[in-house]
Write a protein that holds these residues in place. Structure first.
Motif, PDB file in Angstrom:
ATOM      1  N   THR A   9       0.847  -1.192   0.000  1.00  0.00           N
ATOM      2  CA  THR A   9       0.000   0.000   0.000  1.00  0.00           C
ATOM      3  C   THR A   9       0.879   1.238   0.000  1.00  0.00           C
ATOM      4  N   GLN A  10       0.330   2.313  -0.547  1.00  0.00           N
ATOM      5  CA  GLN A  10       1.027   3.595  -0.559  1.00  0.00           C
ATOM      6  C   GLN A  10       0.003   4.706  -0.664  1.00  0.00           C
ATOM      7  N   LYS A  11       0.223   5.768   0.102  1.00  0.00           N
ATOM      8  CA  LYS A  11      -0.623   6.958   0.037  1.00  0.00           C
ATOM      9  C   LYS A  11       0.141   8.042  -0.705  1.00  0.00           C
ATOM     10  N   ILE A  12      -0.525   8.675  -1.683  1.00  0.00           N
ATOM     11  CA  ILE A  12       0.126   9.754  -2.419  1.00  0.00           C
ATOM     12  C   ILE A  12      -0.784  10.984  -2.441  1.00  0.00           C
ATOM     13  N   PRO A  13      -0.175  12.187  -2.347  1.00  0.00           N
ATOM     14  CA  PRO A  13      -0.952  13.424  -2.239  1.00  0.00           C
ATOM     15  C   PRO A  13      -1.357  13.996  -3.599  1.00  0.00           C
ATOM     16  N   VAL A  14      -2.099  13.223  -4.358  1.00  0.00           N
ATOM     17  CA  VAL A  14      -2.620  13.690  -5.648  1.00  0.00           C
ATOM     18  C   VAL A  14      -4.085  13.287  -5.731  1.00  0.00           C
ATOM     19  N   GLU A  82     -10.841   2.935 -10.323  1.00  0.00           N
ATOM     20  CA  GLU A  82     -10.966   2.091  -9.132  1.00  0.00           C
ATOM     21  C   GLU A  82      -9.919   0.983  -9.108  1.00  0.00           C
ATOM     22  N   TYR A  83      -9.803   0.217 -10.203  1.00  0.00           N
ATOM     23  CA  TYR A  83      -8.820  -0.853 -10.208  1.00  0.00           C
ATOM     24  C   TYR A  83      -8.578  -1.357 -11.629  1.00  0.00           C
ATOM     25  N   PHE A  84      -7.443  -2.016 -11.790  1.00  0.00           N
ATOM     26  CA  PHE A  84      -7.198  -2.827 -12.978  1.00  0.00           C
ATOM     27  C   PHE A  84      -6.395  -4.051 -12.560  1.00  0.00           C
ATOM     28  N   ILE A  85      -6.491  -5.094 -13.377  1.00  0.00           N
ATOM     29  CA  ILE A  85      -5.814  -6.355 -13.085  1.00  0.00           C
ATOM     30  C   ILE A  85      -4.985  -6.743 -14.299  1.00  0.00           C
ATOM     31  N   ASP A  86      -3.715  -7.039 -14.041  1.00  0.00           N
ATOM     32  CA  ASP A  86      -2.888  -7.592 -15.115  1.00  0.00           C
ATOM     33  C   ASP A  86      -2.523  -9.025 -14.773  1.00  0.00           C
ATOM     34  N   THR A 104      -9.835   7.166  -3.146  1.00  0.00           N
ATOM     35  CA  THR A 104      -9.675   8.525  -2.640  1.00  0.00           C
ATOM     36  C   THR A 104      -9.700   8.498  -1.116  1.00  0.00           C
ATOM     37  N   ILE A 105      -8.714   9.181  -0.515  1.00  0.00           N
ATOM     38  CA  ILE A 105      -8.644   9.328   0.937  1.00  0.00           C
ATOM     39  C   ILE A 105      -8.395  10.804   1.233  1.00  0.00           C
ATOM     40  N   ASP A 106      -8.449  11.187   2.496  1.00  0.00           N
ATOM     41  CA  ASP A 106      -8.171  12.569   2.871  1.00  0.00           C
ATOM     42  C   ASP A 106      -6.776  12.961   2.392  1.00  0.00           C
ATOM     43  N   GLY A 107      -6.705  13.975   1.557  1.00  0.00           N
ATOM     44  CA  GLY A 107      -5.433  14.494   1.090  1.00  0.00           C
ATOM     45  C   GLY A 107      -4.827  13.785  -0.103  1.00  0.00           C
ATOM     46  N   GLY A 108      -5.504  12.766  -0.633  1.00  0.00           N
ATOM     47  CA  GLY A 108      -4.894  12.095  -1.776  1.00  0.00           C
ATOM     48  C   GLY A 108      -5.539  10.780  -2.159  1.00  0.00           C
ATOM     49  N   VAL A 109      -4.672   9.825  -2.497  1.00  0.00           N
ATOM     50  CA  VAL A 109      -5.106   8.522  -3.002  1.00  0.00           C
ATOM     51  C   VAL A 109      -4.351   7.418  -2.264  1.00  0.00           C
ATOM     52  N   LEU A 110      -5.087   6.371  -1.924  1.00  0.00           N
ATOM     53  CA  LEU A 110      -4.480   5.156  -1.394  1.00  0.00           C
ATOM     54  C   LEU A 110      -4.381   4.165  -2.534  1.00  0.00           C
ATOM     55  N   MET A 111      -3.167   3.709  -2.808  1.00  0.00           N
ATOM     56  CA  MET A 111      -2.952   2.652  -3.790  1.00  0.00           C
ATOM     57  C   MET A 111      -2.728   1.359  -3.023  1.00  0.00           C
ATOM     58  N   HIS A 112      -3.395   0.305  -3.479  1.00  0.00           N
ATOM     59  CA  HIS A 112      -3.288  -0.986  -2.815  1.00  0.00           C
ATOM     60  C   HIS A 112      -3.072  -2.044  -3.893  1.00  0.00           C
ATOM     61  N   ASP A 113      -1.945  -2.721  -3.831  1.00  0.00           N
ATOM     62  CA  ASP A 113      -1.619  -3.784  -4.778  1.00  0.00           C
ATOM     63  C   ASP A 113      -1.754  -5.126  -4.078  1.00  0.00           C
ATOM     64  N   ILE A 114      -2.365  -6.074  -4.772  1.00  0.00           N
ATOM     65  CA  ILE A 114      -2.430  -7.452  -4.297  1.00  0.00           C
ATOM     66  C   ILE A 114      -1.845  -8.315  -5.410  1.00  0.00           C
ATOM     67  N   LEU A 115      -0.759  -8.984  -5.104  1.00  0.00           N
ATOM     68  CA  LEU A 115      -0.060  -9.799  -6.088  1.00  0.00           C
ATOM     69  C   LEU A 115      -0.110 -11.265  -5.666  1.00  0.00           C
ATOM     70  N   HIS A 116      -0.571 -12.106  -6.571  1.00  0.00           N
ATOM     71  CA  HIS A 116      -0.475 -13.558  -6.422  1.00  0.00           C
ATOM     72  C   HIS A 116       0.478 -14.042  -7.515  1.00  0.00           C
ATOM     73  N   ARG A 144       9.646   1.061  -6.356  1.00  0.00           N
ATOM     74  CA  ARG A 144       8.453   1.747  -6.852  1.00  0.00           C
ATOM     75  C   ARG A 144       7.921   2.721  -5.811  1.00  0.00           C
ATOM     76  N   TYR A 145       7.862   2.298  -4.554  1.00  0.00           N
ATOM     77  CA  TYR A 145       7.377   3.153  -3.475  1.00  0.00           C
ATOM     78  C   TYR A 145       8.185   4.457  -3.420  1.00  0.00           C
ATOM     79  N   LYS A 146       9.504   4.320  -3.436  1.00  0.00           N
ATOM     80  CA  LYS A 146      10.378   5.501  -3.361  1.00  0.00           C
ATOM     81  C   LYS A 146      10.256   6.373  -4.609  1.00  0.00           C
TER      82      LYS A 146
END
Length: 156
Positions: A9-14, A82-86, A104-116, A144-146
């Protein structure tokens, strides 16, 4: 065949539009992938194209030891902003299913990746995952996070 699950997961201010526009463009994937993987999108005419269900994307990538491999993914599902799957169709894994979620979260976007993923190859694959593959996947997502933080900033 052992299947592994990793979440990031990562929160970004956009705003959501900015996040979606960046991450739904296949060409931007090389920008957030470590340079030592020499990740190149080889699909023709990708400039300005956004992901859509059924889209096939081809790459050349060097995940380990500098060996260039072909990787083919299909975008199997897309729900706009909302999401995409590759899913890997051909490449280094026996199985690869990657969910990318945006909220969408306060101040930006929460990205959540689930990898199998699965390596296959029975006991050899189990050993390979424990000594290098899992570590490499985590390094890629740490990079990627950095990189995303450098591009967009960070939220507390």
């Amino acid at each position: 065949m052992k299947t592994y699950r990793i979440e990031f997961t990562q929160k970004i201010p956009v705003d959501l539009d900015t996040a979606w526009d960046f991450f739904s463009s296949p060409l931007n994937l090389s920008e957030i992938t470590p340079k030592d993987m020499t990740f190149d999108v080889t699909s023709p005419n990708m400039e300005g194209i956004k992901m859509y269900p059924g889209m096939i994307i081809t790459y050349k990538v060097s995940p380990l030891f500098g060996i260039k491999l072909n990787w083919v993914t299909e975008i199997t599902h897309v729900k706009d902003k909302e999401y995409f799957i590759d899913e890997q169709r051909f490449g280094p894994f026996a199985f690869w299913h990657h969910n990318h979620h945006f909220e969408t979260i306060d101040g930006g976007v929460l990205m959540h990746d689930i990898l199998h993923y699965s390596i296959g190859y029975g006991p050899i694959g189990l050993i390979a995952n424990s000594i290098m593959v899992s570590k490499k996947i985590n390094e890629i997502f740490d990079f990627r996070y950095k990189k995303v933080e450098a591009l967009f900033g960070k939220l507390p």
